[in-house]
Design a protein around this motif. Structure first.
Motif, PDB file in Angstrom:
ATOM      1  N   GLY A 231       0.818  -1.210   0.000  1.00  0.00           N
ATOM      2  CA  GLY A 231       0.000   0.000   0.000  1.00  0.00           C
ATOM      3  C   GLY A 231       0.847   1.253   0.000  1.00  0.00           C
ATOM      4  O   GLY A 231       0.544   2.226  -0.708  1.00  0.00           O
ATOM      5  N   GLN A 232       1.934   1.259   0.775  1.00  0.00           N
ATOM      6  CA  GLN A 232       2.824   2.424   0.807  1.00  0.00           C
ATOM      7  C   GLN A 232       3.524   2.612  -0.541  1.00  0.00           C
ATOM      8  O   GLN A 232       3.671   3.742  -1.025  1.00  0.00           O
ATOM      9  CB  GLN A 232       3.866   2.254   1.917  1.00  0.00           C
ATOM     10  N   ALA A 233       3.947   1.495  -1.157  1.00  0.00           N
ATOM     11  CA  ALA A 233       4.642   1.578  -2.440  1.00  0.00           C
ATOM     12  C   ALA A 233       3.711   2.101  -3.536  1.00  0.00           C
ATOM     13  O   ALA A 233       4.119   2.911  -4.383  1.00  0.00           O
ATOM     14  CB  ALA A 233       5.198   0.209  -2.829  1.00  0.00           C
ATOM     15  N   LEU A 234       2.462   1.658  -3.532  1.00  0.00           N
ATOM     16  CA  LEU A 234       1.504   2.127  -4.552  1.00  0.00           C
ATOM     17  C   LEU A 234       1.204   3.613  -4.374  1.00  0.00           C
ATOM     18  O   LEU A 234       1.110   4.354  -5.358  1.00  0.00           O
ATOM     19  CB  LEU A 234       0.217   1.310  -4.454  1.00  0.00           C
ATOM     20  N   ALA A 235       1.067   4.060  -3.113  1.00  0.00           N
ATOM     21  CA  ALA A 235       0.806   5.483  -2.866  1.00  0.00           C
ATOM     22  C   ALA A 235       1.970   6.331  -3.331  1.00  0.00           C
ATOM     23  O   ALA A 235       1.787   7.393  -3.944  1.00  0.00           O
ATOM     24  CB  ALA A 235       0.532   5.709  -1.381  1.00  0.00           C
ATOM     25  N   SER A 236       3.201   5.859  -3.054  1.00  0.00           N
ATOM     26  CA  SER A 236       4.386   6.600  -3.488  1.00  0.00           C
ATOM     27  C   SER A 236       4.496   6.618  -5.011  1.00  0.00           C
ATOM     28  O   SER A 236       4.862   7.633  -5.616  1.00  0.00           O
ATOM     29  CB  SER A 236       5.640   5.971  -2.875  1.00  0.00           C
TER      30      SER A 236
END
Length: 299
Positions: A231-236
């Protein structure tokens, strides 16, 4: 001695009619020539505890100042009981697990118990007279201490987690409780600080968090931690207009290994596969065990 006390209230040391050195308290009775006098043989007070005489004088003076005279002879059994109580209290304080220290109003250490010395790896002589800032670590910024002292001045107490530095240089976490002691005028007389070393508690919390987010067999992130990082990687990636790569893999014929060679060999194989995948990953990538013989990589 009566001449020495004549005309005023107070406490006097002198000779009585028998020539014995005594301590006497004298209080004139208003409107008469009479007075109330209480006395005790000074030698009895000086043998063997000379300090008892000063305590008696102070007690008599307080009684006279209150407008009523009460006299109690201090007996040796009473003194011994007081000393036993004092020794018992000191033994209790020195054997509690919590580190306890008292300081002046400006933060200079005036007394510490044994647990405080063991906790911080300092001797009493190294601490008495020193500022409590001796124990500060670099874990907190100056604003933290400013907020702590501000709350202490406003509320009279402060409780919270703080990281101190031992004499060896090791930084460790404590749960600190500070209380303010005020004098009869309401001014700050001293502070009392009680420390609990919570190093083991922190280590336990860390183990629990690690267990909740890592696979017990391989030590790799589990699907919970992988999903969070995804989730953090997709947001970034959305913010920076970048791409995210995901690779899913499993081991062929792993069931045959378990069936023919046993689960112990199968577990060793999973551990080795996980180790090799983690060793070859780039910084920022994630290798996780999805379950069974399945692994997933976030690139």
């Amino acid at each position: 001695m009566l001449q020495g006390l004549s005309g005023h209230s107070g406490v006097h040391r002198g000779l009585d009619y028998a020539g014995t050195t005594v301590l006497a308290a004298h209080e004139p009775v208003a409107g008469t020539d009479l007075a109330v006098v209480a006395k005790t043989d000074l030698r009895q007070l000086q043998r063997p505890y000379r300090a008892t005489g000063a305590a008696l004088v102070a007690a008599l003076a307080l009684c006279l100042a209150g407008g009523a005279l009460t006299f109690t002879r201090i007996s040796m059994p009473f003194v011994r009981n007081m000393r036993r109580a004092e020794m018992a209290t000191k033994s209790i304080v020195d054997n509690v697990a919590e580190g306890i220290a008292t300081t002046t109003a400006d933060g200079r250490i005036t007394w510490v118990n044994d647990a405080f010395c063991r906790m911080n790896e300092y001797g009493p002589r190294q601490l008495i007279g020193k500022k409590m800032s001796l124990l500060r670590s670099d874990h907190h910024e100056a604003a933290f201490y400013a907020q702590l002292w501000g709350h202490l001045q406003d509320e009279g107490s402060w409780r919270g987690e703080i990281w101190n530095r031992r004499a060896s240089g090791e930084v460790f976490p404590c749960w600190l409780s500070i209380s303010t002691v005020r004098d009869w005028k309401g001014d700050v007389s001293r502070y009392v600080a009680v420390y609990n070393d919570i190093t083991e508690l922190k280590q336990t919390e860390q183990r629990i968090r690690h267990t909740a987010h890592h696979d017990a067999l391989t030590g790799l992130p589990n699907r919970v931690l992988f999903t969070d990082r995804l989730g953090q990687a997709l947001a970034s990636a959305r913010r920076n207009d970048e791409l995210v790569g995901i690779m899913f893999m499993d081991l062929d014929r792993f069931k045959n290994i378990n069936d023919t060679l046993g689960h112990v060999v199968g577990d060793k194989l999973l551990i080795e596969v996980g180790r090799r995948l983690a060793a070859d990953r780039r910084e920022g990538d994630t290798v996780a065990r999805w379950g069974g013989d399945e692994f997933i990589l976030l690139l």
